[in-house]
Design a protein around this motif. Sequence first.
Motif, mmCIF file in Angstrom:
data_model
loop_
_atom_site.group_PDB
_atom_site.id
_atom_site.type_symbol
_atom_site.label_atom_id
_atom_site.label_comp_id
_atom_site.label_asym_id
_atom_site.label_seq_id
_atom_site.Cartn_x
_atom_site.Cartn_y
_atom_site.Cartn_z
ATOM 1 N N GLY A 1 12.223 34.828 26.128
ATOM 2 C CA GLY A 1 13.104 34.903 24.840
ATOM 3 C C GLY A 1 13.029 36.303 24.198
ATOM 4 O O GLY A 1 12.306 37.348 24.849
ATOM 5 N N THR A 2 13.880 36.272 23.315
ATOM 6 C CA THR A 2 13.889 37.697 22.522
ATOM 7 C C THR A 2 13.180 37.551 21.221
ATOM 8 O O THR A 2 13.100 38.655 20.445
ATOM 9 C CB THR A 2 15.126 38.354 22.383
ATOM 10 O OG1 THR A 2 16.166 37.209 21.929
ATOM 11 C CG2 THR A 2 15.611 38.734 23.828
ATOM 12 N N GLY A 3 12.909 36.440 20.705
ATOM 13 C CA GLY A 3 12.238 35.981 19.516
ATOM 14 C C GLY A 3 10.847 36.293 19.353
ATOM 15 O O GLY A 3 9.943 36.252 20.237
ATOM 16 N N ASN B 1 8.132 44.265 17.752
ATOM 17 C CA ASN B 1 9.056 45.297 17.489
ATOM 18 C C ASN B 1 9.944 45.252 18.805
ATOM 19 O O ASN B 1 9.484 44.683 19.742
ATOM 20 C CB ASN B 1 8.613 46.622 17.245
ATOM 21 C CG ASN B 1 7.470 46.901 18.331
ATOM 22 O OD1 ASN B 1 7.753 46.981 19.230
ATOM 23 N ND2 ASN B 1 6.214 47.047 17.949
ATOM 24 N N PHE B 2 11.122 45.925 18.697
ATOM 25 C CA PHE B 2 11.965 45.969 19.790
ATOM 26 C C PHE B 2 11.460 46.523 21.284
ATOM 27 O O PHE B 2 11.270 46.292 22.022
ATOM 28 C CB PHE B 2 13.341 46.557 19.764
ATOM 29 C CG PHE B 2 14.429 45.859 18.842
ATOM 30 C CD1 PHE B 2 14.232 44.380 18.733
ATOM 31 C CD2 PHE B 2 15.423 46.370 18.140
ATOM 32 C CE1 PHE B 2 15.091 43.620 17.970
ATOM 33 C CE2 PHE B 2 16.355 45.494 17.401
ATOM 34 C CZ PHE B 2 16.088 44.294 17.478
ATOM 35 N N GLU B 3 10.653 47.653 20.887
ATOM 36 C CA GLU B 3 10.113 48.275 22.119
ATOM 37 C C GLU B 3 8.923 47.475 22.780
ATOM 38 O O GLU B 3 9.002 47.439 24.015
ATOM 39 C CB GLU B 3 9.053 49.554 21.623
ATOM 40 C CG GLU B 3 8.721 50.418 22.901
ATOM 41 C CD GLU B 3 9.845 50.716 23.852
ATOM 42 O OE1 GLU B 3 9.377 50.807 25.168
ATOM 43 O OE2 GLU B 3 11.037 50.714 23.256
ATOM 44 N N GLN B 4 8.245 46.670 21.936
ATOM 45 C CA GLN B 4 7.493 45.685 22.706
ATOM 46 C C GLN B 4 8.044 44.635 23.513
ATOM 47 O O GLN B 4 7.753 44.120 24.494
ATOM 48 C CB GLN B 4 6.523 44.890 21.601
ATOM 49 C CG GLN B 4 5.179 44.377 22.011
ATOM 50 C CD GLN B 4 4.352 43.868 20.904
ATOM 51 O OE1 GLN B 4 4.869 42.910 20.384
ATOM 52 N NE2 GLN B 4 3.294 44.595 20.723
ATOM 53 N N MET B 5 9.104 44.179 22.949
ATOM 54 C CA MET B 5 10.046 43.205 23.663
ATOM 55 C C MET B 5 10.411 43.646 24.971
ATOM 56 O O MET B 5 10.497 43.006 25.837
ATOM 57 C CB MET B 5 11.203 42.869 22.661
ATOM 58 C CG MET B 5 12.094 41.851 23.207
ATOM 59 S SD MET B 5 13.605 41.732 22.260
ATOM 60 C CE MET B 5 14.523 43.235 22.506
ATOM 61 N N PRO C 1 16.500 38.696 9.688
ATOM 62 C CA PRO C 1 15.473 39.652 9.917
ATOM 63 C C PRO C 1 14.879 39.458 11.346
ATOM 64 O O PRO C 1 14.445 38.555 11.828
ATOM 65 C CB PRO C 1 14.505 39.069 8.825
ATOM 66 C CG PRO C 1 15.305 38.594 7.864
ATOM 67 C CD PRO C 1 16.362 37.767 8.725
ATOM 68 N N GLY C 2 14.695 40.658 12.066
ATOM 69 C CA GLY C 2 14.032 40.719 13.196
ATOM 70 C C GLY C 2 15.203 40.755 14.207
ATOM 71 O O GLY C 2 14.709 41.117 15.537
ATOM 72 N N HIS C 3 16.407 40.545 14.070
ATOM 73 C CA HIS C 3 17.317 40.469 14.998
ATOM 74 C C HIS C 3 18.650 41.534 15.060
ATOM 75 O O HIS C 3 19.490 41.368 15.548
ATOM 76 C CB HIS C 3 18.213 38.902 15.116
ATOM 77 C CG HIS C 3 17.006 37.814 15.448
ATOM 78 N ND1 HIS C 3 16.088 37.502 14.629
ATOM 79 C CD2 HIS C 3 17.116 37.181 16.484
ATOM 80 C CE1 HIS C 3 15.412 36.419 15.410
ATOM 81 N NE2 HIS C 3 15.890 36.398 16.564
ATOM 82 N N ASP D 1 -1.783 40.955 23.563
ATOM 83 C CA ASP D 1 -0.978 42.135 24.161
ATOM 84 C C ASP D 1 0.022 41.420 24.792
ATOM 85 O O ASP D 1 -0.178 40.957 26.085
ATOM 86 C CB ASP D 1 -1.907 42.588 25.161
ATOM 87 C CG ASP D 1 -1.550 44.023 25.850
ATOM 88 O OD1 ASP D 1 -0.285 44.062 26.283
ATOM 89 O OD2 ASP D 1 -2.384 44.864 26.381
ATOM 90 N N PRO D 2 1.335 41.539 24.350
ATOM 91 C CA PRO D 2 2.438 40.717 25.206
ATOM 92 C C PRO D 2 2.919 41.272 26.421
ATOM 93 O O PRO D 2 3.307 40.550 27.380
ATOM 94 C CB PRO D 2 3.722 41.100 24.006
ATOM 95 C CG PRO D 2 3.022 41.144 22.613
ATOM 96 C CD PRO D 2 1.621 41.884 23.038
ATOM 97 N N VAL D 3 2.688 42.538 26.578
ATOM 98 C CA VAL D 3 3.065 43.168 27.909
ATOM 99 C C VAL D 3 2.129 42.600 29.144
ATOM 100 O O VAL D 3 2.892 42.360 30.025
ATOM 101 C CB VAL D 3 3.009 44.710 27.908
ATOM 102 C CG1 VAL D 3 3.419 45.333 29.053
ATOM 103 C CG2 VAL D 3 3.977 45.282 26.853
ATOM 104 N N LYS D 4 0.849 42.697 28.706
ATOM 105 C CA LYS D 4 0.026 42.036 29.668
ATOM 106 C C LYS D 4 0.249 40.618 29.879
ATOM 107 O O LYS D 4 0.219 40.064 31.193
ATOM 108 C CB LYS D 4 -1.639 42.250 29.158
ATOM 109 C CG LYS D 4 -2.031 43.578 29.458
ATOM 110 C CD LYS D 4 -3.436 43.845 29.050
ATOM 111 C CE LYS D 4 -3.875 45.360 29.114
ATOM 112 N NZ LYS D 4 -5.350 45.650 28.762
#
Length: 273
Positions: free
Chosen positions: A28-30, A34-38, A62-64, A231-234
């Motif tokens: 998902g995208t929510g 921040n956008f870069e982390q997404m 907000p955030g979208h 750490d969302p990327v990990k």
Amino acid sequence: MQTLDKPLSQTDTLTIAGRTFQSRLMTGTGKYRNFEQMRQSIVASGCEIVTVAVRRVQTHAPGHEGLAEALDWTKLWMLPNTAGCQTAEEAIRVARLGREMAKLLGQEDNNFVKLEVIPDSKYLLPDPIGTLEAAEQLVKEGFAVLPYINADPLLAKRLELVGCATVMPLGSPIGSGQGLRNAANIQIIIENASVPVVIDAGIGTPSEAAQGMELGADALLINTAIAQAQDPVKMATAMGMATDAGRLAYLAGRIPVKAYASASSPQTGTITS
């Protein structure tokens, strides 16, 4: 040691409404910070299908703001979703907006919609009657409908019969991280479905993702567990690996569960003193 000639994703693809995908993980995208982390997390996960909440983009929640433009839609397949809709009528209207949004972003042939009809704001449990009503209408309008449902085997079959492209039973409530609380019913749905079964909501860890795939699910949709991780990327990387591992384990076929021990070393031909 025997190895696969090709990566699993190249030999075991996922097909939904005639479209083929290499990855069995949707994200998902929510809820990202921040956008870069997404963006980094989506790439790290290896996913190809990404959900976007149409109402939140349309209303600049907000955030979208700018979310639709934040990702490279030449590499990702948009799955517009009707999050925030409390009735079938609302969901149908928002699904139509989602299809137009996908077209504006260059996906002219994208007729996918993740159908959510959720009147309950506390537990976020989907309305089975409203979902079925909306699904029937959207299928008639040419949508590939991916309905989010409670783990109800009878409803799953009804939705399949009206023409839905998948069924998406929840493992546990959205964002709860409780894991597969409904594993037994999900197993029944998988055993009786002739369309892909996507476990959606509740998965909190890679071990739970692997468990879902080991049950025989065709795919997973994971958002909060990635976006809200420290750490969302990990975590996205781990979820992608777990999805593949669970799928490979399912294809390999597990050993039967026994009530007694079974020696792993042979009992004959052993050296005796």
